[in-house]
Design an enzyme around this catalytic site. Structure first.
Site, PDB file in Angstrom:
ATOM      1  N   GLY A  64      10.871  -2.437   5.720  1.00 22.35           N
ATOM      2  CA  GLY A  64      11.194  -1.118   6.250  1.00 22.35           C
ATOM      3  C   GLY A  64      11.109  -0.052   5.190  1.00 22.35           C
ATOM      4  O   GLY A  64      11.901   0.893   5.158  1.00 22.35           O
ATOM      5  N   ALA A  65      10.107  -0.198   4.307  1.00 21.47           N
ATOM      6  CA  ALA A  65      10.026   0.661   3.126  1.00 21.47           C
ATOM      7  C   ALA A  65       8.774   1.521   3.092  1.00 21.47           C
ATOM      8  O   ALA A  65       8.515   2.207   2.106  1.00 21.47           O
ATOM      9  CB  ALA A  65      10.092  -0.198   1.866  1.00 21.47           C
ATOM     10  N   ASP A  91      -0.901  -1.378  10.736  1.00 22.16           N
ATOM     11  CA  ASP A  91      -1.235  -1.404   9.306  1.00 22.16           C
ATOM     12  C   ASP A  91      -2.023  -2.644   8.895  1.00 22.16           C
ATOM     13  O   ASP A  91      -2.643  -2.666   7.830  1.00 22.16           O
ATOM     14  CB  ASP A  91       0.037  -1.359   8.450  1.00 22.16           C
ATOM     15  CG  ASP A  91       0.676   0.019   8.413  1.00 22.16           C
ATOM     16  OD1 ASP A  91       0.072   0.966   8.943  1.00 22.16           O
ATOM     17  OD2 ASP A  91       1.773   0.127   7.852  1.00 22.16           O
ATOM     18  N   LYS A  99       0.862  -1.197   0.000  1.00 23.89           N
ATOM     19  CA  LYS A  99       0.000   0.000   0.000  1.00 23.89           C
ATOM     20  C   LYS A  99       0.887   1.231   0.000  1.00 23.89           C
ATOM     21  O   LYS A  99       2.081   1.179   0.323  1.00 23.89           O
ATOM     22  CB  LYS A  99      -0.945   0.013   1.206  1.00 23.89           C
ATOM     23  CG  LYS A  99      -0.274  -0.001   2.584  1.00 23.89           C
ATOM     24  CD  LYS A  99       0.151   1.378   3.073  1.00 23.89           C
ATOM     25  CE  LYS A  99       0.884   1.283   4.401  1.00 23.89           C
ATOM     26  NZ  LYS A  99       1.723   2.488   4.688  1.00 23.89           N
TER      27      LYS A  99
END
Length: 269
Positions: free
Chosen positions: A92-93, A132, A8
């Site tokens: 970790g993006a 999330d 997302k």
């Protein structure tokens, strides 16, 4: 059963306030994109979790997919399964890849074993795994608030727009990203702004993490500027980084521009 947990993006990300429980209240628009992992879950004699592709640090037993399985197994008659994850979405993006894997695990187990878990209960299970995660249960564009795990419908449809995601392979932890944040409620209503033409978003739809992370990692600002220079109608960092994205009116192949980075591009739905 094989599924493809997708990533997302955040369109706008305002850090509103710090909560008493140590988390932060935010407001953002979550929008699904097609960059995906591959997840296979099959009945087995004993539980196992294995991953290929991008290396996932940490103990496999504490991976979110494993935790999702054990969580459901506490409440339902769930047989042992083997979980095989092919990891393609960078870690970790700011793309919610791990959260998506966990949510899809819940959905697959529900279907595989006919558990008939209600939508609301699936959302509750997902919230227990991470802020999330709940988004990926329904996996549709939403306005999100509180910890990013409460949602409202939003009339945003970007179907047919072309998106380019650029990840410079920097791992930015959530703790590092929030260390530079001073929470402040936005003067603008994100829901209202997103009803206006995309050309209006550039100056008012902000990701608060850019303020502190761009000076620390100049490459992030450079990528964003490059996306605008190549014709993006809107460009921003997703989540707490380090992925930048640009949304274009039509297909625009930028793979050669960002050849040294990880790039995914495709149509939004």
């Amino acid at each position: 059963m094989v599924v493809f947990p997708n990533a997302k993006i955040n369109i706008g990300l305002n850090i509103v306030e710090k909560r008493q429980d140590g988390f932060h209240n935010i407001e953002s628009c979550f929008y699904p994109v097609g960059w995906s992992d591959a997840l296979e879950i099959l009945p087995a004699e004993s539980f196992s979790f294995q991953s290929d592709g991008i290396n996932i640090p940490g103990d496999p037993a504490t991976n979110l997919c494993s935790r999702a399985y054990y969580m459901l197994a506490e409440d339902y008659d769930v047989e042992p399964v083997s979980i095989q994850l092919l990891k393609a979405v960078p870690i970790g993006a700011g793309l919610g890849g791990g959260s998506s894997d966990a949510a899809f695990t819940i959905k697959v187990l529900n279907e595989l074993f006919g558990l008939e878990i209600s939508l609301e209960k699936q959302l509750d299970y997902a919230r227990r795994l991470g802020s999330d995660c709940a988004f990926f249960i329904e996996n549709k564009p939403v306005y999100c608030f509180e910890k990013g795990d409460r949602f409202e419908e939003i009339g945003l449809n970007l179907a047919g727009k072309w998106i380019v995601l650029v990840n410079p392979e920097l791992h930015i932890s959530t703790a590092e990203a929030y260390a530079g944040i001073q929470p402040l409620r936005s003067e603008n209503d994100l829901r209202e702004i997103l009803t206006t033409p995309m050309e209006n978003w550039k100056e008012v739809v902000k990701n608060d993490f850019e303020t502190s992370l761009f000076p620390k990692y100049p490459v992030l600002k450079k990528i964003k500027e490059s996306l605008y220079n190549k014709g993006a109608k809107y460009a921003a960092m997703s989540g707490s980084g380090s992925t930048l994205y640009g949304i274009f009116d039509e297909e625009t192949d930028l793979s050669g521009i960002f050849g040294q980075y990880k790039v995914w591009q495709g149509y939004l739905k």
